[in-house]
Structure formats: C-alpha cells, structure tokens
Design an enzyme around this catalytic site. Structure first.
Site, short mmCIF file in Angstrom:
data_model
loop_
_atom_site.label_atom_id
_atom_site.label_comp_id
_atom_site.label_asym_id
_atom_site.label_seq_id
_atom_site.Cartn_x
_atom_site.Cartn_y
_atom_site.Cartn_z
N ASN A 41 22.30 -10.85 -8.07
CA ASN A 41 22.01 -10.28 -9.53
C ASN A 41 21.69 -11.44 -10.44
O ASN A 41 22.73 -12.44 -10.70
CB ASN A 41 23.34 -9.46 -10.18
CG ASN A 41 23.25 -9.08 -11.48
OD1 ASN A 41 22.24 -9.34 -11.98
ND2 ASN A 41 24.40 -8.55 -11.83
N LYS A 92 21.07 -11.78 -13.23
CA LYS A 92 21.27 -11.36 -14.65
C LYS A 92 20.26 -12.17 -15.67
O LYS A 92 19.02 -12.04 -15.53
CB LYS A 92 22.65 -12.19 -15.05
CG LYS A 92 23.81 -11.46 -14.04
CD LYS A 92 25.08 -11.95 -14.57
CE LYS A 92 26.18 -11.15 -13.48
NZ LYS A 92 27.51 -11.07 -13.71
N HIS A 140 26.71 -1.54 -14.36
CA HIS A 140 27.35 -2.78 -14.37
C HIS A 140 28.25 -2.91 -15.34
O HIS A 140 28.09 -2.36 -16.47
CB HIS A 140 26.14 -3.95 -14.25
CG HIS A 140 27.05 -5.45 -14.00
ND1 HIS A 140 27.53 -6.07 -14.73
CD2 HIS A 140 26.94 -6.08 -12.77
CE1 HIS A 140 27.85 -7.17 -14.43
NE2 HIS A 140 27.57 -7.11 -13.07
N GLU A 198 28.84 -5.26 -17.25
CA GLU A 198 28.16 -5.85 -18.55
C GLU A 198 27.40 -4.76 -19.28
O GLU A 198 27.40 -5.24 -20.48
CB GLU A 198 27.52 -7.24 -18.23
CG GLU A 198 28.19 -8.28 -17.76
CD GLU A 198 27.97 -9.33 -16.68
OE1 GLU A 198 26.58 -9.38 -16.58
OE2 GLU A 198 28.33 -10.11 -16.17
N GLU A 203 33.41 -3.48 -7.80
CA GLU A 203 33.44 -4.87 -8.81
C GLU A 203 34.42 -4.74 -9.73
O GLU A 203 34.26 -4.38 -10.88
CB GLU A 203 32.07 -4.97 -9.78
CG GLU A 203 31.00 -5.34 -8.63
CD GLU A 203 29.94 -6.24 -9.64
OE1 GLU A 203 29.39 -7.23 -8.81
OE2 GLU A 203 29.68 -5.90 -10.69
N GLY A 261 32.65 -13.14 -12.83
CA GLY A 261 32.41 -14.39 -13.40
C GLY A 261 33.87 -15.12 -13.93
O GLY A 261 33.90 -16.02 -14.59
N SER A 270 32.67 -12.70 -8.22
CA SER A 270 33.01 -14.34 -7.70
C SER A 270 32.96 -14.25 -6.20
O SER A 270 33.72 -15.17 -5.55
CB SER A 270 34.66 -14.38 -8.11
OG SER A 270 34.54 -14.52 -9.50
N GLY A 290 26.74 -12.71 -8.24
CA GLY A 290 26.16 -13.30 -9.79
C GLY A 290 25.89 -14.74 -9.66
O GLY A 290 24.86 -15.01 -9.06
P1 PGA Z 1 29.86 -13.29 -10.21
O1 PGA Z 1 29.20 -11.83 -10.86
O2 PGA Z 1 29.35 -13.36 -8.89
O3 PGA Z 1 29.33 -14.24 -11.25
O4 PGA Z 1 31.23 -13.07 -10.51
C1 PGA Z 1 29.20 -10.88 -10.05
C2 PGA Z 1 28.22 -9.65 -10.71
O5 PGA Z 1 28.30 -9.54 -12.12
O6 PGA Z 1 27.40 -8.73 -10.10
#
Ligand code: PGA
Length: 252
Positions: free
Chosen positions: A8, A10, A96, A98, A168, A174, A214, A235
């Site tokens: 992803n 983003k 997601h 976010e 998730e 993050g 992560s 991510g």
């Molecule tokens: P991250 O994000 O790997 O940076 O923790 C994962 C995601 O939002 O899918």
C-alpha cells in the site's frame, strides 16, 4: 501455501519521475529472483496507475487504495470500479483505517464498496481491526465481528474466492508495534468463524486472511508465518522495493 504480498503505497511518489525511479528499482530487485509462491500486488495512488501499467513490472499485479461504489456520474473527486478495472487493477483496498479515520468512512459505505467491487470483477482487500483503546477495553472481538459482518452484508458466498480480509490492528499501523503471534492467530480464527457463519465453512475457506501493520523483514515471521496467515499488507516498507521483495522472498 500461496501468499499475497500487497504493498500500500499510500499518498507517496509525488511525481512521475519518482514513480519511474520506483518502478526501475523494483525491476532491478526482481531480476534473477524466483518468486513462485507469492502474488505481488502494488496499490499506488490512482494517478500513477497508467505509469505502473506502462512500466510493466514482471510479476506485479495492480490494485487501488480506494474507490467509490457508483459506476459513473456526478461524484466530484471520486474514482469508479470500472475506471480501476480499465486502468489495470485486479484488487482494491477497502475500509482502510486511515479512510475510516480521516474520511469518516462508515461500515455501510464499506459494504456498498465491497459489493460494487465484486460486481465489477475487482477483488476487495477489506481492512478490519481494533484501536488501542478498543484493545485495552477487550473489544477486539466485537469490533472485528461488527466490521466483517457489516462489510459482507448481501455478499453472495459464490464471491468468497475473490475476497481478501486484512486484519490490521490500528495501533500497529505506522507504529512499529506488532501483536504477538498468538494474537494474530486468534484474530484469524475469529475471522474464519465469522466467515463460516456467513458463507458456510466450504466457502469461508476460500477467503484469504492476511495481516497488516508494521510488516517488515524482521516482523514477518511473527505476524504472518507463525500464525499461518495467507499474506501481508505492507505500508512503509513497500516504499523501498528492496524491502518489499525481501519480505516476498521470506514468504515464498
Ligand atoms: P505500515 O502500514 O506497514 O506502515 O504499518 C500498513 C497499512 O496501513 O496497511
């Protein structure tokens, strides 16, 4: 077992130059590597889909980070499932954390998107998971149950094979904090149980259940291999093709 490795990207890669640099690095990383037991999926910002289509990175399947449920019309700023299909997408990330957090996406909207994606031949990667405070209040089970059930309302079991569910935990996205392997396994068992209740066990088995939050070369064993997940949603580490391909090699 065949694994899904989904990147992803983003809201990153701010120009076509950055996109081209990323694509050529990716190609370099894949050179000479045998990745046969994984499906590699990249979900760039929609504006870069044509660039990635043109780059033709071997083994890479394209996906999107979001979509609207209508096919076309007066919906300023939105992108439809058929547009995504026509620009080479096979997958679309939906719900997601976010999107839920910054764009107030509700379960009902996620449900409309899941239905529309499936109708248009896109595979939804449905994200579910609890926040830190929900975890501390022992609400993980009820949150996941609500999110999965409502997102799959009116979804036919014949579509199960095209569904991906990403567990998730929001507190892990993050942050570099990761759940214990048995916590991921518990989430997997719970999601499978909910799916069995909706589709019956024969069809529930067809749904891929992956982990996100992560994910890196040093965490992938704990969050994917040990708990027996079907893949990962990556991510930050997907922004570095070297790390992305390394994670894929570890799961291959
Ligand atoms: P991250 O994000 O790997 O940076 O923790 C994962 C995601 O939002 O899918």
């Amino acid at each position: 077992m065949y694994k899904l490795i989904i990147g992803n990207l983003k809201m990153n890669l701010r120009s076509s130059v950055e996109q081209e640099q990323y694509s050529s690095l990716f190609k370099k990383e894949l050179t000479g590597k045998k990745i046969n037991n994984c499906e590699l999926i990249l979900c760039p910002p929609a504006i870069h889909l044509p660039g990635f289509q043109k780059a033709k990175i071997k083994k890479i399947i394209l996906g999107a980070q979001n979509m609207f449920w209508e096919e076309k019309g007066s919906y300023t700023g939105e992108i439809s499932p058929s547009m995504l299909k026509n620009f080479g997408c096979a997958y679309v990330i939906l719900g997601h954390s976010e999107r839920r957090r910054y764009f107030c996406e509700r379960d009902e909207e996620v449900n409309l998107k899941v239905i529309s994606a499936l109708k248009n031949g896109l595979k939804p990667v449905l994200c579910v998971g609890e926040s830190k405070s929900e975890k501390e209040n022992n609400q993980t089970l009820s949150i996941i149950t609500r999110q999965v059930k409502s997102a799959l309302e009116k979804v036919s079991r014949t579509k199960a094979e095209n569904l991906v569910i990403a567990y998730e935990p929001i507190w892990s996205v993050g942050t570099d904090e990761i759940p214990k392997s048995n916590e991921v396994m518990e989430a997997r068992v719970l999601i499978f149980k909910i799916l069995t209740g909706i589709f019956g066990s024969k069809y529930a088995q067809k749904v891929k259940i992956i982990y996100g939050g992560s994910v890196s070369t040093s965490t992938v064993k704990q969050v994917c291999l040990e708990p027996g997940m079907d893949g990962v949603l990556i991510g930050r580490e997907s922004l570095t093709p070297h790390e992305f391909v390394k994670i894929a090699s570890l799961l291959n």
